[in-house]
Design a protein around this motif. Structure first.
Motif, short mmCIF file in Angstrom:
data_model
loop_
_atom_site.label_atom_id
_atom_site.label_comp_id
_atom_site.label_asym_id
_atom_site.label_seq_id
_atom_site.Cartn_x
_atom_site.Cartn_y
_atom_site.Cartn_z
N GLY A 3 -8.96 -1.24 -3.87
CA GLY A 3 -10.08 -0.62 -3.17
C GLY A 3 -9.70 0.50 -2.24
O GLY A 3 -10.55 1.06 -1.56
N ALA A 4 -8.40 0.86 -2.19
CA ALA A 4 -7.95 1.93 -1.30
C ALA A 4 -7.37 3.07 -2.13
O ALA A 4 -6.78 2.85 -3.18
N GLY A 13 0.80 -1.22 0.00
CA GLY A 13 0.00 0.00 0.00
C GLY A 13 0.83 1.26 0.00
O GLY A 13 0.29 2.36 -0.16
N VAL A 14 2.16 1.12 0.23
CA VAL A 14 3.03 2.29 0.28
C VAL A 14 3.75 2.44 -1.06
O VAL A 14 4.48 1.54 -1.48
N PRO A 15 3.52 3.56 -1.77
CA PRO A 15 4.17 3.73 -3.08
C PRO A 15 5.68 3.96 -2.93
O PRO A 15 6.17 4.39 -1.89
N TYR A 71 -3.36 15.44 -8.32
CA TYR A 71 -3.39 14.90 -9.67
C TYR A 71 -2.77 13.51 -9.79
O TYR A 71 -2.89 12.87 -10.83
N GLY A 72 -2.07 13.06 -8.73
CA GLY A 72 -1.40 11.78 -8.83
C GLY A 72 -2.00 10.66 -8.02
O GLY A 72 -1.50 9.52 -8.05
N SER A 73 -3.06 10.93 -7.26
CA SER A 73 -3.69 9.88 -6.44
C SER A 73 -4.37 8.83 -7.33
O SER A 73 -4.82 9.15 -8.44
#
Length: 485
Positions: free
Chosen positions: A336-337, A281-283, A329-331
């Motif tokens: 599902g999160a 979950g962590v980019p 703009y990058g999300s």
């Protein structure tokens, strides 16, 4: 072209023998004459005066040896320079002939019409543009060969000036025992080749830059770059050895910098990949953004906040990237999160697609943006360099080809990872970085440490002399390098 430059070596050997004979005389004088004026059998004012004269004569025997050895050194240096210039001139003539020219023994260049058939000559005479092109080529090749010949003239003047310097007794800079005041032997002679006196203001100076051109038969782009920089230093300083040393320094420093960059990406990259697989979950952060993250507060490092208290948020954002723009703009959605990236984690392609290139630049920040431009430029350079290889060059230097190939691949994958950080792009950058670092180590296994040590010694010992030499050379070049002068 018919001169036997080996005669200069013969003369140099003769001067070495002169130095050997002078050493014998100096030894006899030191053991048989000097003690007379210092012994107990002779005292008083006359003994003191005689001793002063004898010490001065002994100094001249030592200075004569120094001058003779320096003369031999200068003669050998002149022979080496003439021999190299002759090779250049031979090569220039051969290239001109290969390009369809005839070159007379006097150096005159003309198009070789004898190679053409009667019909080809007739067609050429009827084509005014083709004739004009022939004339232009004749002029270009003539100018090239004339420049090579002028280099001989410059070298001849340098040799003459060097020999005159060797035999000039240094007034005011000699040993305390030098009593000749400029009329004796030069005990300070070094035997270095020097440039002849620079021309007076207003004199036209011609400079042969033919050796700065890349030789596509033997050189790749990267080889030429290092060698050409060394040639420029050699020409401006008037010292070929400085040029060679500078080329070694450039090659060694570039290799070390490339190795540091590759390992600097791979070490933290491996750690980031491990964390990413443990916590999907962590980019991932883009490679090369460590400093940017420190500036814009993405990393919690003790003391950093206090150090940056005086820096405005706008400046931090401009340098390290805007978190707000990256989030806006990058999300993206994943499993599902909603994943909200920081400035160093944002996919710039996604930001550009949603908010335009201007917002992509804001999200990246100046430091990441420069990194992308640098990696992309290095990739283009690498591709251009690889295009200069052929099978013969690869066979002659497979280690260099391997490092250039893997280096280009590394810069390409690094560019992709800096623009769009994700496990695939970062993983490719890490993998190619490991291979590139290994190729660099193997290529430079014997000479990189030596090149570095030599260059650092040179920087400490020769930088001042090099600066003076380049200043003198730049003055000599004059109008050629400054068309607005």
């Amino acid at each position: 072209m018919a001169t036997d430059f080996g005669l200069l070596d013969t003369a140099a050997t003769g001067w070495d023998k002169v130095a050997e004979e002078l050493k014998k005389v100096e030894g006899r004088y030191r053991s048989a004459v000097l003690p007379i004026t210092t012994g107990s059998g002779w005292v008083g004012v006359s003994a003191i005066a005689a001793n002063r004269r004898s010490v001065g004569t002994h100094y001249e025997y030592l200075a004569a040896q120094t001058q003779a050895k320096a003369t031999a050194k200068v003669l050998r240096a002149g022979r080496e320079r003439f021999a190299e210039l002759k090779k250049v001139l031979d090569s220039a003539r051969a290239d001109a002939v290969a390009a369809g020219m005839k070159v007379s023994e006097q150096g005159r260049v003309a198009y070789d019409y004898d190679r053409l058939t009667g019909q080809e000559r007739a067609d050429l005479q009827a084509d005014s543009k083709a004739l004009q092109s022939v004339k232009e080529n004749e002029g270009a090749w003539a100018e090239h060969i004339d420049a090579c010949v002028r280099s001989f003239d410059e070298a001849d003047k340098d040799l003459k000036a060097s020999l005159e310097t060797v035999i000039t007794d240094t007034i005011g800079g000699g040993n305390a025992n030098d009593m000749t005041f400029g009329s004796g032997f030069n005990g300070q002679a070094k035997g270095d080749m020097i440039a002849a006196a620079p021309p007076k203001a207003g004199d036209e100076v011609s400079l042969d830059l033919s050796s700065l051109m890349m030789n596509p038969k033997t050189e790749t782009l990267s080889m030429w770059s290092a060698r050409a920089q060394g040639d420029i230093v050699a020409r401006l300083s008037g010292n070929p050895e400085w040029g060679k040393l500078y080329s070694r320094y450039v090659s060694g420093a570039v290799s070390l910098a490339a190795f540091a960059r590759a390992t600097g990406v791979t070490v933290p990259g491996v750690s980031a990949l491990i964390q990413a697989y443990r916590n999907p979950g962590v980019p991932l952060n883009a490679p090369g953004t460590l400093t940017a993250r420190l500036i814009n507060g993405s990393m919690n490092v003790p003391g950093t906040a206090n150090a940056l208290n005086g820096v405005s948020p706008a400046v931090r954002s401009a340098l390290g990237g805007s978190h707000a723009v990256a989030a806006q703009y990058g999300s993206y959605m994943k499993n599902g999160a909603l994943i909200t990236p920081t400035a160093s984690q944002a996919n710039l392609l996604t930001v550009a697609e949603s908010g335009g290139l201007a917002n992509a630049a804001k999200a990246a920040g100046a430091m990441r943006g420069l990194g992308v431009v640098g990696s992309a430029g290095a990739t283009l350079y690498g591709v251009a360099n690889l295009s200069t290889y052929d099978s013969e060059k690869i066979a002659n230097n497979p280690d260099k080809f391997a490092s250039d190939l893997t280096g280009t691949a590394f810069n390409a994958t690094l560019t992709a990872a800096m623009i769009a950080p994700n496990p695939v792009t970062v993983g490719l950058a890490v993998g190619t970085g490991v291979i590139y670092a290994g190729a660099l180590v193997w290529e430079n296994r014997e000479n990189i440490a030596d090149a570095w040590n030599t260059s650092t010694d040179w920087v400490g010992d020769k930088a001042e002399d090099l600066g003076k030499g380049i200043a003198s050379g730049a003055s000599k070049v004059g109008k050629f390098l400054n068309p607005f002068d």
